[in-house]
Design an enzyme around this catalytic site. Structure first.
Site, mmCIF file in Angstrom:
data_model
loop_
_atom_site.group_PDB
_atom_site.id
_atom_site.type_symbol
_atom_site.label_atom_id
_atom_site.label_comp_id
_atom_site.label_asym_id
_atom_site.label_seq_id
_atom_site.Cartn_x
_atom_site.Cartn_y
_atom_site.Cartn_z
ATOM 1 N N GLU A 31 -11.373 -0.252 -3.359
ATOM 2 C CA GLU A 31 -10.660 0.406 -2.261
ATOM 3 C C GLU A 31 -9.457 1.147 -2.838
ATOM 4 O O GLU A 31 -9.309 1.243 -4.051
ATOM 5 C CB GLU A 31 -10.208 -0.628 -1.215
ATOM 6 C CG GLU A 31 -9.331 -1.727 -1.780
ATOM 7 C CD GLU A 31 -9.102 -2.896 -0.812
ATOM 8 O OE1 GLU A 31 -9.760 -2.964 0.235
ATOM 9 O OE2 GLU A 31 -8.249 -3.735 -1.137
ATOM 10 N N ASP A 82 0.813 -1.231 0.000
ATOM 11 C CA ASP A 82 0.000 0.000 0.000
ATOM 12 C C ASP A 82 0.844 1.277 0.000
ATOM 13 O O ASP A 82 0.659 2.154 0.874
ATOM 14 C CB ASP A 82 -0.913 0.024 1.245
ATOM 15 C CG ASP A 82 -1.691 -1.274 1.425
ATOM 16 O OD1 ASP A 82 -2.153 -1.851 0.430
ATOM 17 O OD2 ASP A 82 -1.844 -1.713 2.596
HETATM 18 O O1 FUB Z 1 -3.109 -3.720 3.343
HETATM 19 C C1 FUB Z 1 -4.377 -3.891 3.908
HETATM 20 C C2 FUB Z 1 -5.421 -3.572 2.892
HETATM 21 O O2 FUB Z 1 -5.235 -4.370 1.721
HETATM 22 C C3 FUB Z 1 -5.377 -2.159 2.377
HETATM 23 O O3 FUB Z 1 -5.894 -1.234 3.267
HETATM 24 C C4 FUB Z 1 -6.111 -2.326 1.106
HETATM 25 O O4 FUB Z 1 -5.998 -1.254 0.224
HETATM 26 C C5 FUB Z 1 -5.487 -3.600 0.565
HETATM 27 O O5 FUB Z 1 -4.272 -3.350 -0.076
#
Ligand code: FUB
Length: 448
Positions: free
Chosen positions: A201, A31
């Site tokens: 997301e 991320d």
């Molecule tokens: O790394 C945890 C979660 O997985 C992140 O918040 C999302 O964007 C995905 O990458």
């Protein structure tokens, strides 16, 4: 095949000073949010996948990485962990995708973290602040009024007129709104970002030639892709433009786009380093991003060899420099033993395949004031392995020792920036049990 490509990339990196993908290998990272701050360096704020993984539950201990050429990276050390979050869930973990913003002399670090045991229903967006980009963060509260199932992944965009915008979202909902000048409160209300197609997301907003871009991960089953949409306003409505980063081999996808020294880059993660192909042992990568004349983005070419240096290479990575400590026989425990006789008559410590093996370096110098120091283990490993690190009895968990191709090819460096006490009062302990590694020496370089 995978192994030979990685060794090729490692050698290429050493010989012609390219980067390599993934570009952080000593620990697992995901991320990445990349920003260029006023000191001219580029900083990446990723999350940290903890090995061994249990879903994304155990993620914790944010580290920041910085560079001034995109080839030499410095681990700035840990800036926040869940145990410091007073309002956070008592079980810890779940420190997911963060972002950072700068305004009026303060760096604001935004991170998603649940406040309750029922984690997916209790997400909050926490804030820590510092007057420095990569150290000295003080944990504070969270942004009031934000809530919702799976509402994660904060992203802050500051427009050219100085106005700050806040975005977050997950589980098909993406919202944006204005931030007050204090950067800790929403000005007015959050609104749904209209026009996004298949949003999952990982929202990220940037501006180029007067056009706003919102990038995000979609719901492609098994391997999310990154899509983007454009608008004439930072809060939309948005025009969906399609996929610009295809599947990476990992079920999640998360990226940030940034301009540095005249070129544009995409930071993202994949799981190519994970010895078990585990989707929660991810590693951050960087590749070029190219725009067409009309502002649309070409499909990113994901590379293993990475990118060429940005600007002049100023070798300021602390990885591998500093005071060197070679093991003495007295510092070895269990199956750890001195071996030797490679082409240069080098003496090194072997036997780390067993969890009984340990090596302890005492009287390690933390400098006059102590503080952050980059610790580097110089090693050779016939295959991907790991070692466990303790600093002054604190558990710093597993460091990856990626293969160097042979048990006596001592080109490997596994680094972590850790806090040290002042003077020669520090103890570094390395424990085996996670694969064959031969250790030549360690080096310790204080970060000023
Ligand atoms: O790394 C945890 C979660 O997985 C992140 O918040 C999302 O964007 C995905 O990458």
């Amino acid at each position: 095949m995978k192994r030979s490509i990685f060794i090729f990339a490692l050698l290429l990196n050493i010989l012609i000073c390219y980067s390599q993908n993934p570009f952080i290998t000593s620990i697992y990272t995901a991320d990445p949010s990349a920003h260029v701050w006023a000191d001219g360096r580029l900083y990446v704020y990723p999350s940290h996948d903890i090995d061994p993984a249990r879903g994304c539950d155990l993620m914790d201990r944010y580290h920041v990485f910085s560079t001034d050429d995109l080839v030499n990276w410095r681990d700035e050390g840990e800036i926040l962990r869940s145990s410091q979050v007073s309002w956070g869930r008592k079980e810890g973990g779940f420190m997911w995708a963060p972002d950072c913003a700068y305004k009026n002399g303060t760096y604001y670090f935004y991170y998603p973290h649940p406040s309750g045991t029922d984690w997916n229903k209790t997400w909050k967006i926490g804030i820590a602040t510092s007057d420095k980009p990569a150290s000295g963060f003080t944990p504070g509260g969270y942004i009031e009024g934000l809530s919702g199932n799976a509402m994660i992944d904060p992203a802050v965009f500051i427009d050219t007129d100085g106005l700050a915008y806040f975005y977050y979202g997950g589980g098909s909902v993406c919202q944006g709104g204005k931030l007050k000048d204090n950067m800790t409160e929403i000005n007015g209300s959050m609104q749904n970002m209209e026009g996004l197609v298949d949003f999952h997301e990982a929202a990220w907003v940037f501006k180029r030639n007067g056009l706003y871009y919102l990038t995000y991960a979609d719901n492609t089953k098994g391997q999310n892709q990154l899509r983007y949409a454009t608008s004439n306003h930072p809060l939309g409505p948005w025009k969906h433009q399609g996929v610009f980063l295809g599947q990476t081999g990992c079920d999640t996808n998360h990226g940030s786009v940034v301009e540095y020294k005249g070129k544009w880059y995409i930071f993202y993660h994949n799981q190519s380093l994970s010895h078990t192909g585990h989707g929660n042992l991810r590693s951050i990568c960087v590749d070029y991003i190219h725009f067409n004349e009309d502002g649309t983005i070409r499909l990113v070419e994901q590379t293993k060899t990475g990118i060429a240096p940005a600007g002049k290479v100023v070798k300021r990575s602390d990885n591998g420099k500093g005071a060197q400590y070679k093991a003495s026989k007295a510092s070895l425990q269990g199956t750890a033993a001195v071996a030797g006789g490679d082409a240069n008559g080098r003496q090194y410590v072997t036997g780390f395949g067993s969890k009984e093996a340990a090596i302890e370096f005492n009287q390690v110098d933390g400098g006059r004031q102590g503080g952050r120091a980059t610790l580097t283990i110089h090693y050779a490993a016939p295959a991907f392995a790991r070692v466990k690190l303790f600093v002054n009895n604190a558990d710093f968990s597993l460091l990856n020792t990626v293969t160097t191709g042979s048990p006596t090819a001592f080109i490997g460096k596994a680094s972590l920036t850790v806090p040290l006490q002042p003077g020669k009062s520090n103890t570094i302990r390395i424990i085996g049990g996670w694969g064959e590694v031969n250790i030549d020496h360690i080096s310790v370089c204080p970060i000023r």
